[in-house]
Design a protein around this motif. Sequence first.
Motif, PDB file in Angstrom:
ATOM      1  N   LYS A 186       0.635  -1.234   0.016  1.00 54.53           N
ATOM      2  CA  LYS A 186      -0.567   0.498   0.293  1.00 54.53           C
ATOM      3  C   LYS A 186       0.682   1.299   0.141  1.00 54.53           C
ATOM      4  CE  LYS A 186      -4.779   1.640  -0.175  1.00 54.53           C
ATOM      5  NZ  LYS A 186      -4.625   1.145  -1.414  1.00 54.53           N
TER       6      LYS A 186
ATOM      7  N   ILE B 127      -9.836  -1.924   5.245  1.00 54.55           N
ATOM      8  CA  ILE B 127      -8.501  -1.645   4.446  1.00 54.55           C
ATOM      9  C   ILE B 127      -8.243  -3.022   4.094  1.00 54.55           C
ATOM     10  CG2 ILE B 127      -5.702  -1.309   3.724  1.00 54.55           C
ATOM     11  CD1 ILE B 127      -8.568   1.135   3.079  1.00 54.55           C
ATOM     12  N   GLN B 128      -7.544  -3.973   5.152  1.00 55.42           N
ATOM     13  CA  GLN B 128      -7.237  -5.089   4.954  1.00 55.42           C
ATOM     14  C   GLN B 128      -8.069  -5.931   6.279  1.00 55.42           C
ATOM     15  OE1 GLN B 128      -3.158  -4.505   4.756  1.00 55.42           O
ATOM     16  NE2 GLN B 128      -2.921  -6.033   6.727  1.00 55.42           N
TER      17      GLN B 128
ATOM     18  N   ILE C  77      -2.954  -7.959   1.918  1.00 51.62           N
ATOM     19  CA  ILE C  77      -3.709  -7.330   0.652  1.00 51.62           C
ATOM     20  C   ILE C  77      -2.881  -8.687  -0.318  1.00 51.62           C
ATOM     21  CG2 ILE C  77      -3.578  -5.505  -0.865  1.00 51.62           C
ATOM     22  CD1 ILE C  77      -3.061  -3.543   1.520  1.00 51.62           C
TER      23      ILE C  77
ATOM     24  N   GLY D  32      -8.039  -1.969   0.715  1.00 54.97           N
ATOM     25  CA  GLY D  32      -6.230  -2.190  -0.141  1.00 54.97           C
ATOM     26  C   GLY D  32      -6.260  -3.440  -1.386  1.00 54.97           C
TER      27      GLY D  32
ATOM     28  N   ASP E 213      -8.026  -2.017  -4.587  1.00 51.63           N
ATOM     29  CA  ASP E 213      -7.333  -1.670  -5.764  1.00 51.63           C
ATOM     30  C   ASP E 213      -6.511  -2.088  -6.074  1.00 51.63           C
ATOM     31  OD1 ASP E 213      -7.133   1.650  -5.762  1.00 51.63           O
ATOM     32  OD2 ASP E 213      -5.658   1.660  -5.381  1.00 51.63           O
ATOM     33  N   THR E 214      -5.805  -2.916  -5.615  1.00 48.89           N
ATOM     34  CA  THR E 214      -4.887  -3.301  -6.385  1.00 48.89           C
ATOM     35  C   THR E 214      -5.275  -4.419  -7.703  1.00 48.89           C
ATOM     36  OG1 THR E 214      -4.297  -5.578  -4.906  1.00 48.89           O
ATOM     37  CG2 THR E 214      -3.429  -3.357  -4.643  1.00 48.89           C
TER      38      THR E 214
ATOM     39  N   ARG F 188       4.214   5.635  -7.357  1.00 48.60           N
ATOM     40  CA  ARG F 188       3.032   6.236  -6.510  1.00 48.60           C
ATOM     41  C   ARG F 188       2.040   6.807  -6.913  1.00 48.60           C
ATOM     42  NH1 ARG F 188       2.741   1.498  -2.545  1.00 48.60           N
ATOM     43  NH2 ARG F 188       4.316   1.046  -1.801  1.00 48.60           N
TER      44      ARG F 188
ATOM     45  N   TYR G 194       2.021   0.766  -7.811  1.00 48.39           N
ATOM     46  CA  TYR G 194       2.138  -0.812  -7.517  1.00 48.39           C
ATOM     47  C   TYR G 194       3.061  -2.042  -7.702  1.00 48.39           C
ATOM     48  CZ  TYR G 194      -2.229  -0.313  -4.524  1.00 48.39           C
ATOM     49  OH  TYR G 194      -3.533   0.122  -4.312  1.00 48.39           O
TER      50      TYR G 194
END
Lengths: 126, 366
Positions: A64, B30-31, B35, B224, B227-228, B294, B316
Amino acid sequence: MSKIIDGLFYSESHEYVKVEGNIGYIGITDYAQHELGNVVYVDMPEVDDEVTAGEEFGAVESVKAASDLNSPVSGVVLAVNEALEDEPGLINKDPYANWIIKVELSAPAELDDLMTSGTYQEYIGE
Amino acid sequence: MNELKITCLHDKHTALGALMSPFGGFDMPIQYADIVTEHNAVRNCVGVFDVSHMGEVRITGTDAERFVNHIFTNDIAGAEYGKIFYGMMLYPDGGTVDDLLVYKMGENDFFLVINAANIDKDVAWIREQAATFSVTVDHQSDHYGQIAVQGPQAEATLEKVLNIPCAELAFYTFKEIDIDGDHVIVSRTGYTGEDGFEIYASHDTIRTMWDKLIEAGVQPCGLGCRDTLRFEVGLPLYGDELSEDISPIMAGLGFFVKLEKDDFIGKDAVARQKAEGVARKLVGLELADKAIPRHGYEVVTATDDEKVVGVVTTGYHGISVDKSIAMALVDAEYAVLDTPLRIHIRKKFFPATVVKKKFFKKSYKK
């Protein structure tokens, strides 16, 4: 509950230094690796680079985000942990066995400014 | 800043020990595990996401179809009941208000699904545009909870764990079902590049479904890995790849902008962009090194550290592709496949090559 090892010195930004004579092994604490999550890249300095106490010397990147690595002590880089180039996740497995850089301490008195295991335990509040 | 909102599953997330963080005005998971585990569960098996933060708006009335087609870039005219459309709402200058899904619920009856962070802005925008149309704009975000069940095992999971037959549902279609008197929308859509479903229902029904899925061992997945997952298959996130300043043409989403249909807000601007070309375009970048680009990092030319020609929108170390990759908005002359560029990461400049944005192949069930 994060693992903390007696005899190491700890910084407020969650790096540790393990001292043997005038040599220091610098890495991130178990608490830090847990907060970061899966480490996917470690940006390390070059051998012979100088590092300064409290200043950034690289970064550790989780999926992240990127987090700066701050050196707990000043010195010259003698080695970087090359195993982390191929397998950065070693930091998640055992952050104390997998130090990031090995430095020759130029100002050992700086160690007095760092936390002991007991103080660090209180600092992270677990 | 307003106080963070919570979804109807918030207590479930904290009970599962999720790492929580603000997203789009909501306190979101988020997790739960990590992730990588959650990402791989969706790519290889199945995972469930709480996406109740998404907003819902129902548009009805005698002008509903004409109105939605006026504010939306895709063409919904004469669509069959049960169809879903992806597209954008644009400002007159071609900038993006939001990207959204439009569900055709019936004759002059549409269900719009909008991004959490844009709910207030979108609802105000829609109401403002609706003034001269005979439509009712019903903001229903507080009524609906939403979960996304995603992955190659999603269909089997819905059928076995939730007793929802869904094998016959085609990609980008939905059906409405009744579960204990509650109105439920089940759609074959998602934001992961995998087969999957999104389910909209009242809070109570969504809570019951969530519990059943978790008890059945389905991996809870946070934002998380959402998004990936979406990033690897080249799907845009509003705020990164689309914004007030980034039109769908710049983002390479022209397919969802139907210039042949009647007038819609922003049409003249995007038609001009398409005809004359845009100043900046969204591209994929692949790095040779493992350093990770990023959001916000500068893109420079292959030879000149000072010549900034773009900016990373998302980056990423890809989990399924195992490379450092990014989407970046770059000056059009550099937005050509195989162009060598460099990304400024901390103190160094890392070589990167322009590649297609779809870093990983989608596995939709068509």
